[in-house]
Every structure is written in structure tokens, then in C-alpha cells.
Design a protein around this motif. Structure first.
Motif, short mmCIF file in Angstrom:
data_model
loop_
_atom_site.label_atom_id
_atom_site.label_comp_id
_atom_site.label_asym_id
_atom_site.label_seq_id
_atom_site.Cartn_x
_atom_site.Cartn_y
_atom_site.Cartn_z
N GLU A 106 31.07 -9.90 22.35
CA GLU A 106 31.59 -10.50 23.87
C GLU A 106 32.07 -8.98 24.50
O GLU A 106 32.72 -8.70 25.40
CB GLU A 106 32.74 -10.78 23.77
CG GLU A 106 34.24 -10.56 22.68
CD GLU A 106 34.94 -11.75 23.45
OE1 GLU A 106 34.19 -12.67 23.82
OE2 GLU A 106 36.50 -12.01 22.50
N THR A 107 32.66 -8.16 24.12
CA THR A 107 33.37 -6.83 24.34
C THR A 107 32.19 -5.46 24.22
O THR A 107 32.77 -4.45 24.61
CB THR A 107 34.50 -6.72 23.71
OG1 THR A 107 34.38 -6.33 22.42
CG2 THR A 107 35.49 -7.09 24.01
N GLY A 112 29.26 -7.80 26.28
CA GLY A 112 30.00 -7.26 26.93
C GLY A 112 30.01 -6.53 28.47
O GLY A 112 30.91 -7.27 29.37
N TYR A 115 29.74 -10.23 30.78
CA TYR A 115 31.19 -10.73 29.84
C TYR A 115 32.01 -9.63 31.23
O TYR A 115 32.24 -10.35 32.32
CB TYR A 115 32.17 -10.87 29.21
CG TYR A 115 32.91 -11.43 28.73
CD1 TYR A 115 33.12 -12.43 29.30
CD2 TYR A 115 34.47 -11.63 28.04
CE1 TYR A 115 35.03 -13.09 29.30
CE2 TYR A 115 35.31 -11.50 27.69
CZ TYR A 115 35.16 -12.72 28.29
OH TYR A 115 35.91 -13.50 28.05
N ASN A 144 39.12 -9.75 28.34
CA ASN A 144 38.37 -8.70 27.65
C ASN A 144 36.98 -8.71 28.06
O ASN A 144 37.53 -9.97 29.49
CB ASN A 144 37.97 -9.07 26.27
CG ASN A 144 38.44 -8.97 24.64
OD1 ASN A 144 39.12 -8.09 24.97
ND2 ASN A 144 38.24 -10.11 24.12
N PRO A 145 36.29 -7.39 28.74
CA PRO A 145 36.35 -6.65 28.18
C PRO A 145 38.17 -5.94 27.97
O PRO A 145 38.24 -5.50 29.63
CB PRO A 145 35.51 -6.04 27.58
CG PRO A 145 34.31 -6.33 28.56
CD PRO A 145 35.07 -8.05 30.06
N CYS A 165 46.01 -4.89 22.96
CA CYS A 165 44.71 -4.96 22.42
C CYS A 165 45.76 -4.60 20.91
O CYS A 165 46.41 -3.58 20.24
CB CYS A 165 43.36 -4.35 22.58
SG CYS A 165 42.18 -4.19 21.14
N ASN A 194 39.10 0.94 24.97
CA ASN A 194 38.98 -0.27 24.55
C ASN A 194 38.61 -0.56 22.96
O ASN A 194 36.94 -0.51 23.96
CB ASN A 194 39.40 -2.04 24.90
CG ASN A 194 40.01 -2.65 24.57
OD1 ASN A 194 39.29 -3.70 24.68
ND2 ASN A 194 40.96 -2.90 23.77
N HIS A 195 38.61 -0.92 21.71
CA HIS A 195 37.34 -1.06 20.92
C HIS A 195 36.42 -0.11 20.58
O HIS A 195 35.28 -0.07 20.46
CB HIS A 195 36.27 -2.35 21.33
CG HIS A 195 37.26 -3.28 20.87
ND1 HIS A 195 37.37 -4.75 21.61
CD2 HIS A 195 38.83 -4.17 20.43
CE1 HIS A 195 37.29 -5.66 21.66
NE2 HIS A 195 39.27 -5.50 21.15
N TYR A 244 35.15 -1.83 15.45
CA TYR A 244 34.43 -1.82 16.84
C TYR A 244 33.23 -1.04 16.45
O TYR A 244 32.24 -0.91 16.68
CB TYR A 244 35.19 -2.44 18.30
CG TYR A 244 35.36 -3.81 17.95
CD1 TYR A 244 35.21 -5.32 18.46
CD2 TYR A 244 36.93 -4.08 17.25
CE1 TYR A 244 35.50 -6.61 18.29
CE2 TYR A 244 37.18 -5.29 17.79
CZ TYR A 244 36.29 -6.67 18.15
OH TYR A 244 37.16 -7.29 18.53
N GLU A 397 31.51 1.31 32.24
CA GLU A 397 32.14 0.21 32.73
C GLU A 397 32.10 0.44 33.89
O GLU A 397 33.15 -0.66 35.00
CB GLU A 397 33.03 0.79 31.65
CG GLU A 397 33.44 0.35 30.89
CD GLU A 397 34.68 0.74 30.05
OE1 GLU A 397 34.91 0.15 29.08
OE2 GLU A 397 35.94 1.44 30.79
#
Length: 448
Positions: A106-107, A112, A115, A144-145, A165, A194-195, A244, A397
Motif C-alpha cells: 500500500e505504500t 502505493g 493509493y 498513507n502514503p 510514522c 517515509n518507508h 520497507y 511522488e
């Protein structure tokens, strides 16, 4: 002080309320408003919270509402913890990707991105509404993300939105315990997205203890990430990655494990939570005990496929004790509301911390937090291999943000195609086709 939780019918909300119940200091949260679009889930979680508060005289007052404007007015802090499309959406994200031979988490990777494409438009509208109705509120993003959503919201809220997080603090805690150090006295040198970050040092009383850990295979085998990545790879990196990153370093093994699993993680959680919320429709169901039992099963099965792929065995108690994202949120609120200076690893705008990224790019880094918000601390440059991953994923992103704003299918294809775990324009196009068919919320993506 009023706290509003967007996504107040979410399963993890009792963790937040439990942390608030333990806070009796001056300036604490005295009122909590739960907002959700699903009245049934909202009522279920409100029952759990009511049982949590039994016998606590100064428990924060609770209000549950499906009226967003009512929830936002007068808020001092807003937690954004929404899940657009629910767990059924997550399960579809995973399946579409796995059917095309790529990761659907999911991320991370295709899941990700999917989502993010359906969450960013909703998060942006929430940010605009917050800016209008609660302009002085601090927004703490759990959605998330997390890095991507925080960056989308920051375009409307500036530095008043901060992403959190529990992965970095949990990793630092496990490393400290493996070394026999007190996690509360350790300073963690952690940096990335993140992750997508690495612990590069763990300092206690001015000494970096991480080299001793990396030199000792036996110590590395005592905690989750040491078993997950293996001593040889961690020594090669000279750092301990966020869990991750297993999806990147062992991608083929992870995809194979997920394809062979009886159910994806999203499908498991969808079925589990449908059971929980179904039971909660019966007023005779003991709310808190049912939630506790469901949560324990959820935690024990976290990243099970990755552990199977790595031969890391069962998740132990120390692995499940992540430090708690609710504790990070509480520490953040205390620091801002009471001007209690502290250091936390958070998702904030980069400013000048990572030279490879622009000032507005949201990163995950140690920050000094006070009444004026969170300020990322200076960091040593990343090695080239890490720079490559960080800049590639940040590029993805940005393409997601472009697609969410433009509604362009071409921008969405670009986001998928540029991701290191997709690496095919043809597969990217098929992913966009599959996701737009699976999710009506992605109907806004138009051909160009």
C-alpha cells in the motif's frame, strides 16, 4: 485543547485515545472529536473508546460526527487518518499489481501509487477546508502514503502539517535494545523518505554504537531487521534500513512470496476488520476486549510474507513493540502545545537537509520540535545508492501530485513507469488500466 481525528472510525484510533488517557499534564487534550463518513464504523470505535475511558475521571470528552465542518471548527490539532477506498481498495491495489508481476504493497511501488492517486485529491480538499475553518490548527498526518500525502497537504497548509510514522522510532528502539542501550538516551542518525530511510548511527553519550552492531552477526540476529536483511547485506550497506526497504533489496523474493500467499495483506485486513465491525453491531459485544484480540492478531501477522521470504521466522515481542505512532503523535503535540523542545523523526519539508532534493520536498528526518513546529536537523550526505533511490521515488511522488492536479492519464502512467519496482512503461500502462477499472475514484484520470 481540542483534537479532531479525521477517519475517526478507523481501527487504530483507540491507540491514540489510549495515549491521551495516560496524559494528565497541564495543557493536555481535553476534547476529542471523531469524524468519519461511515457512521457505523464511527459508532463502533466510539464504543471502544468509551470502554477505555471507564474509571478515568479526567478522560477527554468524546464527540462523534459525520459533519466535517463541525469536526474542524475550534480544533487545535487535527489528525488526518483517512483511508480512501477502505481496505477493499487496498486489497484491489495489491491484486492488480501482483497479477502483473509487480509489488502491490500500500505504500511501496504500484500499490502505493494507486493509493496515492485516489487519496491525494481527498487530502487536498481536507487541507483546504482546514485552512478555511481551523487556520491555526496543527495537522498531524497519519494517512498513507504518509510522505506523499503530507507533501500534498503542505502545499495548502505549509509547515503546519507534519507527517508521522512509527517505523523509524521502532527501528531505533530495536537497535538500541540489541546493543544493551537505553532507547530513551539514544540519538538516532536516520534520514530518507517515509518507508525509505536508513539508520546510519546510534549515538549514546557521544559514541556511535552502530559499528559494533554491524560487526557482530550474533547481535544482528537478535532483532527484526537484522534477521530480515541478513548480517552480510547490512555490513555491506554500513547502515540498517527501514524494514520497507526489503521490498527494494529483495523485490523478486517479496513479489513471489506475496503471489504464493493464500491472501494478500490487504485482503487479510479487509476480512478481519469486516469481522470486527460486524461483531460491533451487536450491543452485547465487549467492545474493548474484541478490539484488543483483533489488534493482537493484526500485529503478529505484520510483514509475514517478507519474513517468510527472508527465513526470518516469527515476529517476536520486541519486533512488535514499534514505539507506537500514537506516542510519536502525543510527543509532537506536547512539544508544540507546551513549547517542550524535543527531537523526533518526522515527515517535514526538506529545506536544506538533503542537498539532492528541493526545499519543499517532504523528507523523513530527525527534527527539533517546539512551539513553532518541526525543524529538520542538518544531516550528512547520503551515499550514491541511497541518493538514487530517494530521488527516483521523490520523482514518482511528484508525478503522482501532477496527475492528481491535472487529471492526466499520461502523468499517472509516468508515475508508475518511473518507479524502480515497476520499471516498464508497458506494465505502467496496464497498471493504470487495471486500477481505473478497479477504482471508480480514479475516473478523473483522462487520456492525453
Amino acid at each position: 485543547m481540542k483534537l479532531t481525528i479525521l477517519g475517526g472510525g478507523g481501527f487504530r484510533v483507540p491507540l491514540v485515545y489510549g495515549a491521551l488517557l495516560a496524559d494528565h499534564a497541564e495543557g493536555r487534550v481535553t476534547a476529542v472529536t471523531l469524524y468519519d463518513t461511515d457512521a457505523g464504523r464511527l459508532a463502533a470505535v466510539a464504543r471502544v473508546l468509551a470502554e477505555q475511558a471507564e474509571g478515568i475521571a479526567d478522560a477527554p470528552a468524546l464527540v462523534a460526527t459525520t459533519d466535517l465542518d463541525e469536526a474542524l471548527r475550534g480544533a487545535d490539532f487535527v489528525f488526518s487518518a483517512i483511508r480512501v477506498g477502505g481496505l477493499a481498495g487496498r486489497a484491489a491495489d495489491e491484486r492488480v499489481a501482483l497479477d502483473l508481476g509487480v509489488l502491490g504493497q500500500e505504500t511501496v511501488g504500484a500499490g502505493g501509487i494507486a493509493y496515492g492517486l485516489r487519496t491525494v485529491p481527498v487530502a487536498v480538499e481536507l487541507a483546504r477546508r482546514i485552512a478555511l475553518l481551523a487556520p491555526e490548527a496543527w495537522v498531524i498526518n497519519f494517512t498513507n502514503p504518509a510522505g506523499l500525502v503530507t507533501e500534498a497537504m503542505s502545499r495548502h497548509l505549509g509547515d503546519r502539517v507534519i507527517g508521522i510514522c512509527d517505523s523509524p522510532v521502532g527501528l531505533g528502539r530495536r537497535i538500541a535494545l540489541a546493543l544493551g542501550a537505553d532507547p530513551a538516551r539514544a540519538r538516532i542518525d536516520y534520514i530518507g523518505l517515509n518507508h525509505l530511510g536508513w539508520v546510519r548511527g546510534l549515538h549514546v553519550e557521544g559514541r556511535d554504537l552502530l559499528p559494533r552492531l554491524l560487526a557482530d552477526p550474533e547481535l544482528l540476529g537478535t532483532f527484526e531487521e537484522g534477521r530480515l536483511f541478513g548480517a552480510d547485506w547490512l555490513r555491506s550497506l554500513g547502515a540498517v534500513p527501514n524494514e520497507y526497504l526489503h521490498y527494494y533489496y529483495f523485490n523478486r523474493e517479496a513479489v513471489r512470496a506475496y503471489q504464493e500467499a493464500e491472501r494478500t495483506r490487504g485482503a487479510f485486513l479487509r476480512d478481519q476488520q469486516e469481522g470486527f465491525y460486524g461483531l460491533m453491531k451487536d450491543p452485547a459485544t465487549p467492545a474493548l476486549a474484541t478490539w484488543d484480540r483483533t489488534r493482537a492478531e493484526r500485529d503478529a501477522t505484520y510483514m509475514a510474507e517478507n519474513r517468510d521470504a527472508a527465513g526470518a521466522g516469527e515476529r517476536d515481542d520486541s519486533g512488535m513493540d514499534s514505539g507506537g505512532y500514537e506516542q510519536v503523535a502525543l510527543a509532537l503535540m506536547r512539544a508544540v502545545a507546551r513549547d517542550e523542545r524535543t527531537s523526533l523523526i518526522l515527515n517535514v519539508r526538506n529545506r536544506t537537509t538533503l542537498a539532492a532534493l528541493d526545499a519543499d520536498a517532504v523528507i523523513e528526518a530527525p527534527c527539533l520540535v517546539d512551539a513553532n513546529g518541526a525543524h529538520p536537523l542538518a544531516a550528512d550526505p547520503l551515499p550514491y545508492h541511497a541518493v538514487g533511490l530517494v530521488t527516483a521515488v521523490k520523482g514518482v511522488e511528484r508525478a503522482v501530485l501532477d496527475a492528481a492536479e491535472s487529471g492526466s492519464r499520461a502523468d499517472a502512467v509516468k508515475a508508475f513507469a518511473l518507479h524502480p519496482l515497476v520499471d516498464s512503461v508497458s506494465v505502467a500502462r496496464r497498471l493504470v488500466d487495471g486500477y481505473t477499472e478497479a477504482h471508480p475514484a480514479l475516473a478523473y484520470l483522462r487520456g492525453r
